[in-house]
Design an enzyme around this catalytic site. Structure first.
Site, short mmCIF file in Angstrom:
data_model
loop_
_atom_site.label_atom_id
_atom_site.label_comp_id
_atom_site.label_asym_id
_atom_site.label_seq_id
_atom_site.Cartn_x
_atom_site.Cartn_y
_atom_site.Cartn_z
N SER A 63 1.23 -0.80 -0.02
CA SER A 63 -0.31 0.24 -0.06
C SER A 63 0.71 0.67 -0.12
O SER A 63 0.39 2.52 0.11
CB SER A 63 -0.87 0.01 1.02
N LYS A 66 0.51 2.64 -3.07
CA LYS A 66 -1.14 4.02 -2.85
C LYS A 66 -0.18 5.25 -3.31
O LYS A 66 -0.80 6.44 -3.36
CB LYS A 66 -1.64 3.79 -2.03
N TYR A 190 -4.03 -2.76 -10.23
CA TYR A 190 -4.10 -1.57 -8.54
C TYR A 190 -2.67 -3.34 -8.01
O TYR A 190 -2.50 -3.02 -7.30
CB TYR A 190 -5.32 -2.04 -8.10
N TYR A 241 -4.22 3.48 7.99
CA TYR A 241 -5.16 2.73 8.18
C TYR A 241 -6.34 3.74 9.70
O TYR A 241 -6.19 5.05 10.13
CB TYR A 241 -5.37 1.53 8.19
N VAL A 259 1.63 -3.82 4.04
CA VAL A 259 1.44 -4.75 4.40
C VAL A 259 2.57 -5.52 4.62
O VAL A 259 2.30 -7.11 4.59
CB VAL A 259 0.00 -6.17 4.42
#
Ligand code: GLU
Length: 310
Positions: A63, A66, A190, A241, A259
């Site tokens: 992530s 991103k 993605y 998050y 992760v």
């Protein structure tokens, strides 16, 4: 301050920790990573680089990608992106679907999975997935000034084979009209961006533009200063998050986790930091990576909340 000695000391303390968190197990490519691995790399504003531990071993940035995908998408559609993705912390898990129903398919922010899937839809643009993935890889290589960076196809395939929740999120948003392309094409982009493999040293280099107000010393301007500051703001408020508040409280600098156990952290005007420790805490963020950053911030005094005069 002897930064090299400091990060070597932090590595020593981290290696002595017994509770290292749990490595992600949803795909074999992540499940087999040794939780004892640890890498820490820093690039300073003047270009100096320091590193300790397994800082040259590529890991799955997941992530953290991103951040780079968002930068690319903002370059394509500018602030129009914010009609399709919000800018608020979610307070939910990275792959949560609950808010999407109440908020009519508009994800809370670009760093939860749903938001990043919309960003991937933007980056797909008029391309084939292969071209969009190539563009993403070239962009990260450009930022890090390193053409050896690659996408781990085994990880990408694992994501594809197990990505049922991401498929659900994407289908759900498509039902609300917030995805322009077919779900499998968007997810192809993605999943491949998540499978980018960078070492801590390469990742710290790739984050330099966010430390330097959007401009790289050799390559020139990447994005405007205002945009760089806003991406940093989103990393601070949404980068971890539903543990984003805790990260801001403990470390006090913008950061984005993945992760794979990596975290990219940016001290504007001072440092771009990458840490890798594969074991995760209950929120899916690197347990000891977070601890290492906390030690680093405490010892250096790096914080975006620090008075400029001190
Ligand atoms: N590939 C992971 C997923 O989409 C990324 C999640 C993360 O790094 O937090 O589920």
């Amino acid at each position: 301050m002897d930064l090299q000695a400091l990060i070597d000391r932090i590595r020593g303390r981290i290696s002595a920790e017994e509770d290292r968190g749990d490595v992600a197990t949803y795909i074999p490519g992540l499940a087999r990573i040794d939780p004892a691995r640890f890498g820490l790399a820093i690039t300073l504003a003047d270009g100096t680089q320091v590193a300790s531990g397994d800082a040259d071993t590529p890991f799955s940035i997941q992530s953290i990608s991103k951040v780079f995908a968002l930068t690319l998408a903002l370059g394509k559609v500018g602030d129009q992106l914010w009609q399709r993705v919000g800018r608020e912390p979610s307070g939910s898990a990275f792959n949560s679907i609950v808010q999407l129903e109440a908020e009519k398919g508009i994800p809370r922010n670009p760093f939860i999975n749903a938001g990043a899937i919309v960003v991937a839809d933007v980056n797909l643009g008029n391309h084939q997935p292969r071209e969009a993935i190539g563009e993403m890889l070239r962009f990260v290589r450009f930022l890090a000034d390193d053409d050896s960076i690659f996408i781990d196809e085994d990880i990408a395939k694992g994501e594809q084979d197990t990505g049922f929740r991401n498929m659900a999120l994407a289908n759900y948003m498509r039902a609300f009209g917030n995805l322009r392309h077919a779900v499998d094409l968007v997810l192809g982009v993605y999943f491949h961006q998540c499978a980018l493999a960078l070492s801590a040293t390469q990742l710290a280099q790739a984050g330099r533009f966010l430390m330097l107000d959007g401009r790289l010393p050799e390559q020139g301007r990447v994005i405007s200063p205002a945009r760089a500051r806003r991406i940093n703001a989103l990393m601070l408020t949404c980068g971890h998050y539903d543990a984003s508040g805790d990260f801001a409280f403990r470390i006090g600098i913008p950061g984005k986790s993945g992760v794979g156990g990596g975290i990219l952290a940016v001290v504007p005007g001072r440092a771009s930091i990458a840490v890798w420790s594969p074991g995760l805490n209950e929120n899916g963020n690197s347990k000891l990576g977070t601890l290492a950053l906390q030690m680093l911030a405490e010892e250096t005094g790096w914080s975006i909340f620090r008075a400029a005069s001190t």
